[in-house]
Design a protein around this motif. Structure first.
Motif, PDB file in Angstrom:
ATOM      1  N   PRO A   1      49.148  41.582  53.491  1.00 34.11           N
ATOM      2  CA  PRO A   1      48.526  40.315  53.883  1.00 34.11           C
ATOM      3  C   PRO A   1      47.875  39.596  52.700  1.00 34.11           C
ATOM      4  O   PRO A   1      47.320  40.235  51.796  1.00 34.11           O
ATOM      5  CB  PRO A   1      47.474  40.736  54.914  1.00 34.11           C
ATOM      6  N   LEU A   2      47.944  38.285  52.717  1.00 34.60           N
ATOM      7  CA  LEU A   2      47.401  37.458  51.644  1.00 34.60           C
ATOM      8  C   LEU A   2      45.929  37.763  51.384  1.00 34.60           C
ATOM      9  O   LEU A   2      45.485  37.804  50.230  1.00 34.60           O
ATOM     10  CB  LEU A   2      47.587  35.971  51.970  1.00 34.60           C
ATOM     11  N   GLU A   3      45.167  38.001  52.442  1.00 36.40           N
ATOM     12  CA  GLU A   3      43.742  38.319  52.286  1.00 36.40           C
ATOM     13  C   GLU A   3      43.551  39.554  51.404  1.00 36.40           C
ATOM     14  O   GLU A   3      42.674  39.592  50.546  1.00 36.40           O
ATOM     15  CB  GLU A   3      43.110  38.554  53.657  1.00 36.40           C
ATOM     16  N   ARG A   4      44.396  40.551  51.595  1.00 35.02           N
ATOM     17  CA  ARG A   4      44.284  41.771  50.809  1.00 35.02           C
ATOM     18  C   ARG A   4      44.782  41.547  49.396  1.00 35.02           C
ATOM     19  O   ARG A   4      44.208  42.082  48.434  1.00 35.02           O
ATOM     20  CB  ARG A   4      45.015  42.911  51.503  1.00 35.02           C
ATOM     21  N   ILE A   5      45.844  40.785  49.228  1.00 34.35           N
ATOM     22  CA  ILE A   5      46.336  40.456  47.893  1.00 34.35           C
ATOM     23  C   ILE A   5      45.227  39.773  47.097  1.00 34.35           C
ATOM     24  O   ILE A   5      44.961  40.119  45.948  1.00 34.35           O
ATOM     25  CB  ILE A   5      47.580  39.538  47.969  1.00 34.35           C
ATOM     26  N   THR A   6      44.562  38.823  47.733  1.00 38.39           N
ATOM     27  CA  THR A   6      43.474  38.085  47.083  1.00 38.39           C
ATOM     28  C   THR A   6      42.362  39.026  46.643  1.00 38.39           C
ATOM     29  O   THR A   6      41.849  38.921  45.519  1.00 38.39           O
ATOM     30  CB  THR A   6      42.927  36.997  48.033  1.00 38.39           C
ATOM     31  N   LYS A   7      41.986  39.954  47.507  1.00 40.21           N
ATOM     32  CA  LYS A   7      40.916  40.909  47.161  1.00 40.21           C
ATOM     33  C   LYS A   7      41.336  41.806  45.992  1.00 40.21           C
ATOM     34  O   LYS A   7      40.540  42.076  45.099  1.00 40.21           O
ATOM     35  CB  LYS A   7      40.550  41.760  48.376  1.00 40.21           C
ATOM     36  N   LEU A   8      42.573  42.269  46.020  1.00 40.42           N
ATOM     37  CA  LEU A   8      43.050  43.131  44.944  1.00 40.42           C
ATOM     38  C   LEU A   8      43.141  42.362  43.622  1.00 40.42           C
ATOM     39  O   LEU A   8      42.748  42.869  42.576  1.00 40.42           O
ATOM     40  CB  LEU A   8      44.424  43.727  45.303  1.00 40.42           C
ATOM     41  N   GLU A   9      43.661  41.146  43.680  1.00 40.43           N
ATOM     42  CA  GLU A   9      43.798  40.358  42.467  1.00 40.43           C
ATOM     43  C   GLU A   9      42.439  39.967  41.886  1.00 40.43           C
ATOM     44  O   GLU A   9      42.316  39.773  40.680  1.00 40.43           O
ATOM     45  CB  GLU A   9      44.670  39.137  42.725  1.00 40.43           C
ATOM     46  N   ALA A  10      41.426  39.851  42.727  1.00 41.37           N
ATOM     47  CA  ALA A  10      40.079  39.539  42.238  1.00 41.37           C
ATOM     48  C   ALA A  10      39.534  40.669  41.366  1.00 41.37           C
ATOM     49  O   ALA A  10      38.730  40.438  40.468  1.00 41.37           O
ATOM     50  CB  ALA A  10      39.147  39.279  43.414  1.00 41.37           C
ATOM     51  N   ILE A  11      39.990  41.878  41.620  1.00 44.75           N
ATOM     52  CA  ILE A  11      39.556  43.032  40.808  1.00 44.75           C
ATOM     53  C   ILE A  11      40.322  43.055  39.487  1.00 44.75           C
ATOM     54  O   ILE A  11      39.758  43.355  38.447  1.00 44.75           O
ATOM     55  CB  ILE A  11      39.772  44.350  41.576  1.00 44.75           C
ATOM     56  N   GLY A  12      41.598  42.739  39.553  1.00 42.52           N
ATOM     57  CA  GLY A  12      42.397  42.732  38.331  1.00 42.52           C
ATOM     58  C   GLY A  12      43.708  43.267  38.596  1.00 42.52           C
ATOM     59  O   GLY A  12      44.492  43.902  38.275  1.00 42.52           O
TER      60      GLY A  12
END
Length: 88
Positions: free
Chosen positions: A77-88
């Motif tokens: 899900p996009l929400e999870r992609i966003t959270k992961l990408e925010a970390i790096g």
């Protein structure tokens, strides 16, 4: 069974903190805990390159690999992609 409770009964249960979908909440809690582990991993190692089979926490390493796989298949899900990408 679905539909056996009235709205009033459902409201009363929710007021007491009743959780309707335990499975999804447990999965979400687990996912969020692994996300926090990834944040700690990055703080410690300076990257998010957790290798599959990482001896310190092989279950976590498998989770990271699974997230990458799901993303590459378009199933994360996009929400999870966003959270992961925010970390790096």
């Amino acid at each position: 069974r679905k539909g056996d409770l009235s709205l009033h009964q459902m409201d009363k249960l929710e007021g007491l903190g009743f959780v309707w979908n335990v499975v999804n909440e447990t999965w979400d809690d687990n996912w969020n805990e692994n996300l926090r582990k990834l944040e700690r991993y990055k703080e410690r190692h300076g990257n998010c390159d957790v290798i599959l089979g990482w001896e310190e926490d092989p279950t976590f390493a498998q989770w990271v690999s699974y997230q990458r796989k799901r993303k590459s298949l378009g199933k994360l899900p996009l929400e999870r992609i966003t959270k992961l990408e925010a970390i790096g």
